[in-house]
Design a protein around this motif. Sequence first.
Motif, PDB file in Angstrom:
ATOM      1  N   UNK A 124      44.781  42.290  37.798  1.00  0.00           N
ATOM      2  CA  UNK A 124      43.688  42.690  38.675  1.00  0.00           C
ATOM      3  C   UNK A 124      43.477  44.194  38.651  1.00  0.00           C
ATOM      4  N   UNK A 125      42.229  44.603  38.790  1.00  0.00           N
ATOM      5  CA  UNK A 125      41.936  46.012  38.996  1.00  0.00           C
ATOM      6  C   UNK A 125      42.337  46.342  40.430  1.00  0.00           C
ATOM      7  N   UNK A 126      43.006  47.446  40.584  1.00  0.00           N
ATOM      8  CA  UNK A 126      43.382  47.920  41.909  1.00  0.00           C
ATOM      9  C   UNK A 126      42.380  48.992  42.319  1.00  0.00           C
ATOM     10  N   UNK A 127      41.433  48.650  43.211  1.00  0.00           N
ATOM     11  CA  UNK A 127      40.435  49.644  43.589  1.00  0.00           C
ATOM     12  C   UNK A 127      41.067  50.825  44.327  1.00  0.00           C
ATOM     13  N   UNK A 128      40.586  52.021  44.042  1.00  0.00           N
ATOM     14  CA  UNK A 128      41.124  53.225  44.678  1.00  0.00           C
ATOM     15  C   UNK A 128      40.090  53.844  45.607  1.00  0.00           C
ATOM     16  N   UNK A 129      40.478  54.901  46.280  1.00  0.00           N
ATOM     17  CA  UNK A 129      39.614  55.571  47.262  1.00  0.00           C
ATOM     18  C   UNK A 129      38.336  56.124  46.645  1.00  0.00           C
ATOM     19  N   UNK A 130      38.322  56.355  45.318  1.00  0.00           N
ATOM     20  CA  UNK A 130      37.112  56.842  44.633  1.00  0.00           C
ATOM     21  C   UNK A 130      35.923  55.925  44.883  1.00  0.00           C
ATOM     22  N   UNK A 131      36.202  54.665  45.106  1.00  0.00           N
ATOM     23  CA  UNK A 131      35.143  53.680  45.302  1.00  0.00           C
ATOM     24  C   UNK A 131      34.290  54.023  46.533  1.00  0.00           C
ATOM     25  N   UNK A 132      34.917  54.645  47.549  1.00  0.00           N
ATOM     26  CA  UNK A 132      34.168  55.047  48.747  1.00  0.00           C
ATOM     27  C   UNK A 132      33.310  56.282  48.492  1.00  0.00           C
ATOM     28  N   UNK A 133      33.637  57.075  47.464  1.00  0.00           N
ATOM     29  CA  UNK A 133      32.770  58.193  47.080  1.00  0.00           C
ATOM     30  C   UNK A 133      31.470  57.665  46.477  1.00  0.00           C
ATOM     31  N   UNK A 134      31.568  56.522  45.822  1.00  0.00           N
ATOM     32  CA  UNK A 134      30.395  55.879  45.232  1.00  0.00           C
ATOM     33  C   UNK A 134      29.513  55.259  46.315  1.00  0.00           C
ATOM     34  N   UNK A 135      30.109  54.467  47.188  1.00  0.00           N
ATOM     35  CA  UNK A 135      29.403  53.827  48.313  1.00  0.00           C
ATOM     36  C   UNK A 135      30.371  53.778  49.489  1.00  0.00           C
ATOM     37  N   UNK A 136      30.167  54.593  50.512  1.00  0.00           N
ATOM     38  CA  UNK A 136      31.068  54.581  51.673  1.00  0.00           C
ATOM     39  C   UNK A 136      31.229  53.172  52.255  1.00  0.00           C
ATOM     40  N   UNK A 137      32.488  52.784  52.462  1.00  0.00           N
ATOM     41  CA  UNK A 137      32.803  51.474  53.015  1.00  0.00           C
ATOM     42  C   UNK A 137      33.045  50.398  51.967  1.00  0.00           C
ATOM     43  N   UNK A 138      32.792  50.709  50.697  1.00  0.00           N
ATOM     44  CA  UNK A 138      32.941  49.702  49.644  1.00  0.00           C
ATOM     45  C   UNK A 138      34.401  49.304  49.410  1.00  0.00           C
ATOM     46  N   UNK A 139      35.332  50.253  49.560  1.00  0.00           N
ATOM     47  CA  UNK A 139      36.744  49.917  49.356  1.00  0.00           C
ATOM     48  C   UNK A 139      37.158  48.783  50.296  1.00  0.00           C
ATOM     49  N   UNK A 140      36.819  48.915  51.557  1.00  0.00           N
ATOM     50  CA  UNK A 140      37.169  47.870  52.521  1.00  0.00           C
ATOM     51  C   UNK A 140      36.502  46.544  52.157  1.00  0.00           C
ATOM     52  N   UNK A 141      35.298  46.603  51.618  1.00  0.00           N
ATOM     53  CA  UNK A 141      34.559  45.392  51.260  1.00  0.00           C
ATOM     54  C   UNK A 141      35.147  44.658  50.054  1.00  0.00           C
ATOM     55  N   UNK A 142      35.845  45.380  49.160  1.00  0.00           N
ATOM     56  CA  UNK A 142      36.424  44.727  47.979  1.00  0.00           C
ATOM     57  C   UNK A 142      37.907  44.413  48.153  1.00  0.00           C
ATOM     58  N   UNK A 143      38.401  44.631  49.361  1.00  0.00           N
ATOM     59  CA  UNK A 143      39.759  44.217  49.714  1.00  0.00           C
ATOM     60  C   UNK A 143      39.644  43.213  50.848  1.00  0.00           C
ATOM     61  N   UNK A 144      40.475  42.194  50.812  1.00  0.00           N
ATOM     62  CA  UNK A 144      40.424  41.150  51.833  1.00  0.00           C
ATOM     63  C   UNK A 144      41.849  40.650  52.054  1.00  0.00           C
ATOM     64  N   UNK A 145      42.013  39.722  52.952  1.00  0.00           N
ATOM     65  CA  UNK A 145      43.311  39.084  53.200  1.00  0.00           C
ATOM     66  C   UNK A 145      43.120  37.571  53.116  1.00  0.00           C
ATOM     67  N   UNK A 146      44.105  36.878  52.551  1.00  0.00           N
ATOM     68  CA  UNK A 146      44.043  35.426  52.548  1.00  0.00           C
ATOM     69  C   UNK A 146      44.614  34.895  53.858  1.00  0.00           C
ATOM     70  N   UNK A 147      44.678  33.587  54.001  1.00  0.00           N
ATOM     71  CA  UNK A 147      45.125  32.973  55.264  1.00  0.00           C
ATOM     72  C   UNK A 147      46.573  33.311  55.600  1.00  0.00           C
ATOM     73  N   UNK A 148      47.358  33.723  54.595  1.00  0.00           N
ATOM     74  CA  UNK A 148      48.752  34.122  54.835  1.00  0.00           C
ATOM     75  C   UNK A 148      48.903  35.623  55.043  1.00  0.00           C
ATOM     76  N   UNK A 149      47.790  36.356  55.025  1.00  0.00           N
ATOM     77  CA  UNK A 149      47.838  37.798  55.228  1.00  0.00           C
ATOM     78  C   UNK A 149      48.076  38.603  53.963  1.00  0.00           C
ATOM     79  N   UNK A 150      48.071  37.943  52.797  1.00  0.00           N
ATOM     80  CA  UNK A 150      48.256  38.645  51.523  1.00  0.00           C
ATOM     81  C   UNK A 150      46.970  39.348  51.109  1.00  0.00           C
TER      82      UNK A 150
END
Length: 188
Positions: A124-150
């Motif tokens: 997997x690509x590990x998104x970094x903080x640079x992604x928020x320089x492109x579009x603020x808030x995008x880092x949070x949008x491309x990270x999620x948690x599954x039902x077990x919190x992973x």
Amino acid sequence: MFDEKKESSILGTVIAVSISKKHTFSKENQEIIRLVKGLGVEGDAHFGSTVKHRSRVAQNPNQPNLRQVHLIHNELFEELEDRFKIKPGQMGENITTVGINLLELPTNTILSIGESAIIKVTGLRNPCAQIDNFKPGLLKAVLDKDSDGNLIRKAGIMGVILQSGEVKPGDTIRVEFPQRPFKKLERV
């Protein structure tokens, strides 16, 4: 993970191909790109047998390059379209796909694209903080948690080139799964 009856028939399509000669966040769309065995995408800043990602070069410049090519599924852009307008290549991917859930592929899956290019999925690509320089808030949008919190990383997958070939929009992507048991994708 996958329905065994459908495993042998998974097909997708390339909708865009992109490169950047410099270490920029976004890449420019091209009519065609050339994948080179063991090295990556010809003309791209990440081309080479050893790691080219700047933070990884700083750690150890002799690491093998497991990130020779970056693929993102267009379905991610559709998922985010109510908050972000993202076009192919803008998240730094070399190949934008449709029709394959890239994030559910197991490690070492083989992707045959077009007439001759072959990619082995490394992780997997590990998104970094640079992604928020492109579009603020995008880092949070491309990270999620599954039902077990992973942690779930949605910013695409990485691979190495097993066989050289040209890739262009409209090319078919054929999926060949590795031997079972499947190994879940991890960040690379």
